[in-house]
Design a protein around this motif. Structure first.
Motif, short mmCIF file in Angstrom:
data_model
loop_
_atom_site.label_atom_id
_atom_site.label_comp_id
_atom_site.label_asym_id
_atom_site.label_seq_id
_atom_site.Cartn_x
_atom_site.Cartn_y
_atom_site.Cartn_z
N VAL A 57 60.21 60.46 -24.39
CA VAL A 57 60.29 59.80 -23.10
C VAL A 57 61.76 59.50 -22.81
O VAL A 57 62.43 58.85 -23.62
CB VAL A 57 59.44 58.51 -23.06
CG1 VAL A 57 59.65 57.77 -21.75
CG2 VAL A 57 57.97 58.86 -23.25
N VAL A 58 62.23 60.01 -21.68
CA VAL A 58 63.62 59.78 -21.26
C VAL A 58 63.63 59.05 -19.93
O VAL A 58 62.66 59.09 -19.17
CB VAL A 58 64.40 61.12 -21.17
CG1 VAL A 58 64.52 61.77 -22.54
CG2 VAL A 58 63.76 62.07 -20.17
N GLU A 59 64.75 58.39 -19.66
CA GLU A 59 64.89 57.63 -18.42
C GLU A 59 66.34 57.65 -17.99
O GLU A 59 67.21 58.11 -18.73
CB GLU A 59 64.40 56.19 -18.63
CG GLU A 59 65.19 55.43 -19.68
CD GLU A 59 64.58 54.07 -20.02
OE1 GLU A 59 63.72 53.57 -19.28
OE2 GLU A 59 65.00 53.49 -21.02
N GLY A 60 66.61 57.17 -16.80
CA GLY A 60 67.98 57.06 -16.31
C GLY A 60 68.69 58.39 -16.27
O GLY A 60 68.15 59.40 -15.84
N ALA A 61 69.92 58.41 -16.77
CA ALA A 61 70.75 59.60 -16.73
C ALA A 61 70.20 60.75 -17.57
O ALA A 61 70.62 61.89 -17.41
CB ALA A 61 72.17 59.26 -17.21
N ALA A 62 69.25 60.46 -18.44
CA ALA A 62 68.66 61.52 -19.28
C ALA A 62 67.46 62.18 -18.61
O ALA A 62 66.92 63.14 -19.15
CB ALA A 62 68.25 60.94 -20.63
N ARG A 63 67.06 61.69 -17.44
CA ARG A 63 65.92 62.32 -16.74
C ARG A 63 66.20 63.80 -16.50
O ARG A 63 67.33 64.18 -16.23
CB ARG A 63 65.67 61.64 -15.39
CG ARG A 63 64.96 60.35 -15.50
CD ARG A 63 64.56 59.84 -14.11
NE ARG A 63 64.19 58.45 -14.20
CZ ARG A 63 64.89 57.44 -13.72
NH1 ARG A 63 66.01 57.67 -13.06
NH2 ARG A 63 64.48 56.22 -13.86
N GLY A 64 65.16 64.58 -16.59
CA GLY A 64 65.30 66.00 -16.32
C GLY A 64 65.60 66.85 -17.52
O GLY A 64 65.75 68.07 -17.40
N VAL A 65 65.69 66.25 -18.70
CA VAL A 65 65.88 67.04 -19.92
C VAL A 65 64.66 67.95 -20.06
O VAL A 65 63.52 67.50 -19.93
CB VAL A 65 66.04 66.12 -21.16
CG1 VAL A 65 65.91 66.90 -22.45
CG2 VAL A 65 67.37 65.40 -21.09
N ALA A 66 64.90 69.21 -20.31
CA ALA A 66 63.82 70.19 -20.39
C ALA A 66 63.07 70.10 -21.71
O ALA A 66 63.65 69.75 -22.74
CB ALA A 66 64.39 71.60 -20.23
N GLY A 70 57.40 72.63 -29.13
CA GLY A 70 57.17 71.55 -30.09
C GLY A 70 57.44 70.17 -29.56
O GLY A 70 57.01 69.19 -30.16
N VAL A 71 58.14 70.05 -28.42
CA VAL A 71 58.44 68.72 -27.86
C VAL A 71 58.22 68.73 -26.36
O VAL A 71 58.88 69.46 -25.62
CB VAL A 71 59.89 68.28 -28.15
CG1 VAL A 71 60.15 66.88 -27.57
CG2 VAL A 71 60.19 68.29 -29.64
N ARG A 72 57.28 67.90 -25.93
CA ARG A 72 57.09 67.67 -24.50
C ARG A 72 58.05 66.56 -24.10
O ARG A 72 58.21 65.58 -24.83
CB ARG A 72 55.64 67.25 -24.27
CG ARG A 72 55.26 67.15 -22.82
CD ARG A 72 53.76 66.94 -22.67
NE ARG A 72 53.45 65.53 -22.64
CZ ARG A 72 52.46 64.96 -23.29
NH1 ARG A 72 51.68 65.65 -24.09
NH2 ARG A 72 52.25 63.66 -23.19
N VAL A 73 58.72 66.71 -22.97
CA VAL A 73 59.64 65.69 -22.49
C VAL A 73 59.07 65.10 -21.21
O VAL A 73 58.75 65.83 -20.27
CB VAL A 73 61.06 66.25 -22.25
CG1 VAL A 73 61.99 65.16 -21.73
CG2 VAL A 73 61.62 66.88 -23.52
N GLU A 74 58.95 63.79 -21.19
CA GLU A 74 58.46 63.07 -20.02
C GLU A 74 59.59 62.23 -19.45
O GLU A 74 60.15 61.38 -20.14
CB GLU A 74 57.29 62.15 -20.39
CG GLU A 74 56.05 62.87 -20.88
CD GLU A 74 55.25 63.50 -19.75
OE1 GLU A 74 55.44 63.10 -18.57
OE2 GLU A 74 54.44 64.40 -20.04
N SER A 75 59.96 62.50 -18.19
CA SER A 75 60.99 61.72 -17.51
C SER A 75 60.33 60.55 -16.80
O SER A 75 59.49 60.75 -15.91
CB SER A 75 61.73 62.58 -16.49
OG SER A 75 62.49 63.57 -17.14
N ALA A 76 60.70 59.35 -17.18
CA ALA A 76 60.12 58.15 -16.56
C ALA A 76 60.70 57.96 -15.16
O ALA A 76 61.91 57.95 -15.00
CB ALA A 76 60.43 56.92 -17.41
N PRO A 77 59.83 57.84 -14.16
CA PRO A 77 60.33 57.63 -12.80
C PRO A 77 60.95 56.24 -12.63
O PRO A 77 61.78 56.03 -11.76
CB PRO A 77 59.09 57.79 -11.93
CG PRO A 77 57.94 57.52 -12.84
CD PRO A 77 58.38 57.92 -14.22
N GLY A 78 60.56 55.33 -13.49
CA GLY A 78 61.09 53.96 -13.47
C GLY A 78 61.38 53.55 -14.90
O GLY A 78 62.19 54.16 -15.58
#
Length: 129
Positions: A57-66, A70-78
C-alpha cells in the motif's frame, strides 16, 4: 482457516523505518521496497512462509507505483491506513487465509487486529536477504 497468507505492507511505514534518504525520492523508495518484496513472494520471509499474496500500500508521492509479478500495489486515494484496514477487513470476510499487516504504527495495528489480522514490524520484510 486455510489458504495463502495475505501480507499487506504499510509502504510508508516500512520505507520510513530506515533513515536512508527515502524522503528525497519517495516513489523510488517504494519501488525498491516493492522489488525486495517480489523476491520473497514464493518462498516467504522468516516467520511468514510462502507462497504469499503480497500487497504493498502506497500513498502520497509514491502513488502510481506499478505492480510487478508477485506484488500487487494499491495506491491509497487518501489515507494509506484506511486502505490497509479495508484490505484486512476484506481478507477476513473472504476467508481465503490468514492476513498479516506489516507496520509499526500502533493505532493501525489496533485497527487491523479488530478484523483478525496479525501484525509484524517492518523488520519482518525489510531485513530479509
Amino acid at each position: 482457516m486455510t489458504g495463502t497468507t495475505t501480507v499487506v505492507v504499510d509502504g510508508a511505514n516500512v520505507v520510513g523505518s530506515v533513515p536512508d534518504g527515502w524522503w528525497r525520492d519517495r516513489r523510488g523508495a517504494a519501488e525498491r521496497l516493492r522489488d525486495r518484496l517480489a523476491a520473497h513472494a514464493q518462498e516467504g520471509f522468516p516467520g511468514l512462509p510462502g507462497p504469499l499474496d503480497l500487497v504493498l500500500v502506497v500513498e502520497g508521492a509514491a502513488r502510481g507505483v506499478a505492480p510487478v509479478p508477485g506484488v500487487r500495489v494499491e495506491s491509497a486515494p487518501g489515507s494509506g491506513d484506511d486502505l490497509i484496514v479495508e484490505l484486512a477487513r476484506a481478507a477476513a470476510e473472504a476467508g481465503r487465509g490468514p492476513c498479516v499487516v506489516v507496520t509499526a504504527d500502533r493505532e493501525l495495528r489496533e485497527r487491523v487486529t479488530r478484523h483478525g489480522a496479525r501484525c509484524v514490524g517492518p523488520r519482518a520484510v525489510r531485513d530479509a536477504s
